[in-house]
Design an enzyme around this catalytic site. Structure first.
Site, PDB file in Angstrom:
ATOM      1  N   SER A  59       0.797  -1.240   0.000  1.00 25.97           N
ATOM      2  CA  SER A  59       0.000   0.000   0.000  1.00 25.97           C
ATOM      3  C   SER A  59       0.822   1.279   0.000  1.00 25.97           C
ATOM      4  O   SER A  59       0.250   2.375  -0.066  1.00 25.97           O
ATOM      5  CB  SER A  59      -0.954   0.010   1.202  1.00 25.97           C
ATOM      6  OG  SER A  59      -2.055  -0.824   0.956  1.00 25.97           O
ATOM      7  N   LYS A  62      -0.009   3.795  -2.574  1.00 24.68           N
ATOM      8  CA  LYS A  62      -1.001   4.870  -2.423  1.00 24.68           C
ATOM      9  C   LYS A  62      -0.358   6.239  -2.259  1.00 24.68           C
ATOM     10  O   LYS A  62      -1.043   7.261  -2.380  1.00 24.68           O
ATOM     11  CB  LYS A  62      -1.916   4.565  -1.243  1.00 24.68           C
ATOM     12  CG  LYS A  62      -2.778   3.311  -1.426  1.00 24.68           C
ATOM     13  CD  LYS A  62      -3.747   3.138  -0.263  1.00 24.68           C
ATOM     14  CE  LYS A  62      -4.625   1.902  -0.424  1.00 24.68           C
ATOM     15  NZ  LYS A  62      -3.940   0.659  -0.061  1.00 24.68           N
ATOM     16  N   SER A 119      -5.895   2.924   4.958  1.00 25.03           N
ATOM     17  CA  SER A 119      -5.270   2.290   3.795  1.00 25.03           C
ATOM     18  C   SER A 119      -6.309   1.539   2.969  1.00 25.03           C
ATOM     19  O   SER A 119      -6.060   0.430   2.471  1.00 25.03           O
ATOM     20  CB  SER A 119      -4.148   1.344   4.221  1.00 25.03           C
ATOM     21  OG  SER A 119      -3.321   1.004   3.128  1.00 25.03           O
ATOM     22  N   LYS A 222       2.797   6.579   5.235  1.00 20.50           N
ATOM     23  CA  LYS A 222       2.019   5.457   4.698  1.00 20.50           C
ATOM     24  C   LYS A 222       2.684   4.127   5.029  1.00 20.50           C
ATOM     25  O   LYS A 222       3.898   3.994   4.970  1.00 20.50           O
ATOM     26  CB  LYS A 222       1.879   5.595   3.175  1.00 20.50           C
ATOM     27  CG  LYS A 222       0.840   4.656   2.594  1.00 20.50           C
ATOM     28  CD  LYS A 222      -0.557   5.084   2.980  1.00 20.50           C
ATOM     29  CE  LYS A 222      -1.573   3.961   2.795  1.00 20.50           C
ATOM     30  NZ  LYS A 222      -1.451   2.884   3.821  1.00 20.50           N
TER      31      LYS A 222
END
Length: 384
Positions: A59, A62, A119, A222
């Protein structure tokens, strides 16, 4: 007397303990197979371990998705209050999500919150489709942006980071795109959220970045975990004006990724800092002006930005002034006349412009005639 001897013994033991000093960070101290520490303002790499090794990043993907979202917001292509409708495709995402139903709507603000804090894979796809029409079209824009940023080890196949053949990046590239995302300070309003809610309190969001609760100065950014990527994190933090990005890819556990990220950030804050120099002598002076209404112009230097240095090297910084002896009219106030360059170890670390403090008009024939006339009038008056 005995008390005095004991105090002396304690003092001797204390003095015998070596002082704790900031030193190099060895690869063995970082358990993850790939990591990088970058100064966010300059992009300078302060530590790296297999930084260009091609890997999955889960992720962390992202980060690029959110970068394009922020750019779309800045360009007014979309607005925070826009209604985003979840498609069948967006709602079909697995892994981390907020369980969007096909046809369900949320604002861009809510979708961004879900993407950053929880997320949410489904929210990321919904945003991508809202901006580009389809996820594929959005992913093409992600790859275009990656190329523009010089991310040579990166190929995106989706916008959320679910494992997919050929969907790869590197720790260095992650740091580059993280640096691009945080150029939009608004993202910190989301990456700094620990807990929040959607759907009028029915859906709870808990941030996957545990460093928010344990690390001083943490601002984001993140996390990501899949079977192919392992546990990953891009952690951003700021202290005393120094902004750092620590990227860890491929950790065995979530705990190890956070431990490694904290070690990287600790190393950066212990060894580097921001330095604001004084204006050097000789930079604020006067230089000759040819063909001007006045024959000199004052110079000015504004030291308005600090620069990165290794702590303890302040006395090794050298100053170099580049300034011509004269310039030609016309000269506009604020025009660049030269520059001050600061170097450390022979490497340029900063540069500031030397500008004109005043304007100087170019002398014209009419001006010369007027001056001559004034001189003649003045001379005649004196003779009388």
């Amino acid at each position: 007397m005995k008390v005095f001897r004991k105090l002396c013994m304690i003092l001797a033991l204390v003095m015998a303990v070596p002082a704790v000093t900031a030193g190099a960070l060895s690869d063995g101290e970082i358990t993850a197979p790939s990591a990088v520490l970058m100064d966010a303002k300059t992009g300078r790499v302060l530590y790296e371990k297999n930084a260009h090794e091609v890997r999955a990043c889960a992720s962390i993907t992202k980060v690029m998705t959110l970068t394009l979202v922020m750019e779309a917001l800045d360009s007014k292509k979309i607005a925070w209050t826009d209604t985003v409708t979840a498609s069948e495709h967006a709602a079909s995402m697995g892994g981390s999500d907020i369980w969007l139903e096909p046809g369900e709507t949320m604002t861009v603000d809510e979708m961004v919150k879900a993407t950053v804090v929880a997320s949410a894979n489904d929210a990321a796809v919904a945003l991508a489709e809202h901006i580009s029409g389809t996820e594929d079209a959005f992913v093409a824009e992600m790859n275009k942006k990656a190329k523009a940023l010089g991310m040579k080890e990166t190929v995106f196949k989706n916008c959320n980071g679910l494992d997919e053949e050929g969907h790869v990046t590197s720790a260095y590239d992650v740091a580059v795109m993280s640096r691009e995302l945080i150029k939009h300070p608004k993202i910190y309003e989301y990456s700094g959220i620990w807990m929040d809610h959607l759907r009028d309190g029915k859906t709870q969001l808990v941030n996957t970045n545990k460093l928010l609760k344990t690390y001083s100065g943490i601002t984001g950014l993140k996390t990501g975990t899949t079977s192919q990527a392992g546990s990953c994190v891009s952690a951003t933090a700021e202290r005393d004006g120094l902004s750092l990005i620590a990227v860890v890819l491929g950790s065995k556990t979530g705990k190890e990724r956070f431990t490694d990220a904290a070690k990287l950030l600790d190393y950066g804050f212990a060894n580097y800092g921001m330095y604001t120099p004084a204006v050097p002598k000789g930079a604020v002076t006067e230089i000759a002006v040819t063909n001007g209404m006045t024959d000199k112009v004052k110079t000015a230097v504004k030291i308005d930005k600090a620069f990165l240095i290794q702590k303890g090297t302040e006395d090794k910084i050298t100053t170099h002034i580049i300034l011509p002896k004269e310039t030609e009219a016309p000269v506009q106030k604020g025009a660049m006349l030269g520059k001050v360059i600061y170097k450390s170890g022979g490497t340029q670390v900063a540069e500031y412009p030397i500008t004109a403090a005043d304007s100087v008009e170019e002398i014209r024939f009419g001006d010369i005639f007027t001056l001559l006339l004034r001189c003649l009038v003045g001379k005649t008056a004196l003779q009388e």
